[in-house]
Design an enzyme around this catalytic site. Structure first.
Site, PDB file in Angstrom:
ATOM      1  N   LYS A   1       7.888  -1.969  -3.933  1.00 24.49           N
ATOM      2  CA  LYS A   1       6.453  -1.889  -3.762  1.00 24.49           C
ATOM      3  C   LYS A   1       5.679  -2.090  -5.053  1.00 24.49           C
ATOM      4  O   LYS A   1       4.670  -1.449  -5.302  1.00 24.49           O
ATOM      5  CB  LYS A   1       6.032  -0.592  -3.069  1.00 24.49           C
TER       6      LYS A   1
ATOM      7  N   LYS B   1      -0.163   2.950   9.720  1.00 18.10           N
ATOM      8  CA  LYS B   1       0.696   2.229   8.786  1.00 18.10           C
ATOM      9  C   LYS B   1       0.245   2.467   7.347  1.00 18.10           C
ATOM     10  O   LYS B   1      -0.910   2.779   7.073  1.00 18.10           O
ATOM     11  CB  LYS B   1       0.677   0.728   9.098  1.00 18.10           C
ATOM     12  N   ASP B   2       1.178   2.233   6.426  1.00 21.27           N
ATOM     13  CA  ASP B   2       0.972   2.474   5.005  1.00 21.27           C
ATOM     14  C   ASP B   2      -0.109   1.566   4.432  1.00 21.27           C
ATOM     15  O   ASP B   2      -0.266   0.412   4.828  1.00 21.27           O
ATOM     16  CB  ASP B   2       2.298   2.226   4.283  1.00 21.27           C
ATOM     17  N   LYS B   3      -0.846   2.089   3.480  1.00 19.31           N
ATOM     18  CA  LYS B   3      -1.885   1.307   2.802  1.00 19.31           C
ATOM     19  C   LYS B   3      -1.290   0.252   1.886  1.00 19.31           C
ATOM     20  O   LYS B   3      -1.714  -0.907   1.893  1.00 19.31           O
ATOM     21  CB  LYS B   3      -2.784   2.250   1.988  1.00 19.31           C
TER      22      LYS B   3
END
Length: 354
Positions: free
Chosen positions: A26, A84-86
């Site tokens: 990430k 959902k993830d940012k």
């Protein structure tokens, strides 16, 4: 709660005998790609418009709020299958109640007002609700400079294919400080809590911790690879729940991945396992100092959760930055539980999900 006391720190690895790999992910949203796998496709008719799009740098909640402002809708008029993830590249679907606005206009207005790529907009007769998805497909770039990382990762992937994955709740479930479950336990035993939404959220975190503790104990007893008489099992194709009356009869289906056992999400109306599995469930609750009266007073109904997952489509390939992982997980499962088996590390290799 200190980092050393984080609820997921001591959960056993099912591939504990294999070495981990070091690295990180990430560094940018494109290194963590999530695609929702829908249960059904929109029918083409109805008052709701399903919009399928890809976005980065926004939470699902922020997207929904912006859509509500753009189309002057109430919160209840919008729907999504999951948060959902940012910090990820996410492809997902949301629904908007817009009986008279053409689909093409909806798609154009969204692309004009939000930094998203709309793939399609189609009508359906019902709102999209939480949980209306089969799961998620992940593609994750893992940055590592270790020369033998690919070989070691593939060895772990083979072991997971053969044994399955413990369906732990990931560390994101317990908050940045790791104290959500502890706060939930205090509410369960002492009452109070104030804000209703926060109270339910913290109680749910504690239920998640108890499930992880139960699964950890089951692994410790050598029961991870077994279906036992008394288990509450689940059919992987249909989701049907049933009691295992004879483990010898059900073992071939378990080995083939057609069924799996479930674990306790403790609550007053939870379906208890029988036999030795039931004894273990009650032992975990007793050791936590809980009674069924506590659960009833907190109005926790309880449920069952799949405990052993067969990971679909798990592959590890070389990438210019290191490794590329691809796999699918059913809804409610965590990519972190997969990755921790490869890293053998409880450091936060992922940013927190919602």
């Amino acid at each position: 709660m200190s980092e050393q006391e984080f609820p997921t720190k001591d959960l056993p690895f099912i591939t504990a005998g294999l070495p981990g790999i070091s690295g990180q992910i990430k560094a940018e949203p494109g290194h963590f790609v999530v695609e929702e796998l829908p249960v059904y496709e929109p029918s083409g008719q109805g008052d709701h418009i399903f919009v399928h799009f890809t976005r980065e740098g926004w939470t699902t909640r922020a997207i929904l709020q912006s859509l509500a402002d753009t189309f002057s809708l109430r919160d209840v008029d919008l729907g999504c299958a999951g948060q959902k993830d940012k910090q990820a590249r996410v492809t997902q679907t949301v629904s908007l109640m817009l009986p008279v606005v053409p689909e093409e206009e909806v798609a154009k207005r969204i692309e004009d007002s939000l930094p998203v790529k709309v793939h399609w907009a189609r009508r359906h007769n019902k709102k999209l609700k939480t949980g209306h998805l089969l799961g998620n497909r992940f593609t994750i770039i893992f940055q590592t400079g270790e020369e033998d990382a690919l070989a070691r990762a593939r060895e772990t992937a083979l072991a997971l294919h053969e044994r399955g994955l413990p369906n732990y709740y990931g560390r994101q479930r317990f908050g940045m400080k790791g104290d959500n479950a502890e706060r939930g336990r205090d509410i369960l035993l002492k009452g109070g809590g104030g804000n209703r939404w926060l109270t339910r959220f913290l109680l749910s975190a504690y239920q998640s911790q108890l499930f992880n503790l139960w699964l950890s104990e089951r692994i410790g007893r050598g029961w991870f690879d077994q279906i036992l008489t008394g288990d509450v099992a689940k059919k992987t194709a249909t989701g049907g729940i049933f009691d295992v009356e004879d483990a010898d009869i059900e073992r071939p289906r378990f080995t083939a991945g057609e069924i799996t056992y479930t674990g306790p999400i403790y609550g007053a109306q939870m379906r208890w396992a029988g036999g030795e599995p039931g004894d273990l469930e009650r032992s975990v609750m007793e050791q936590a100092g809980l009674t069924e009266a506590n659960l009833r007073r907190a109005r926790l109904d309880g449920s069952r959760r799949t405990a052993r997952l067969i990971i679909e489509g798990l592959s590890v390939e070389p990438h210019p930055l290191g490794l590329a992982f691809t796999f699918c997980l059913p809804k409610g499962s965590y990519a972190t539980t997969v990755l921790r088996e490869f890293t053998k590390d409880e450091e936060p290799i992922l940013s927190d999900e919602e």
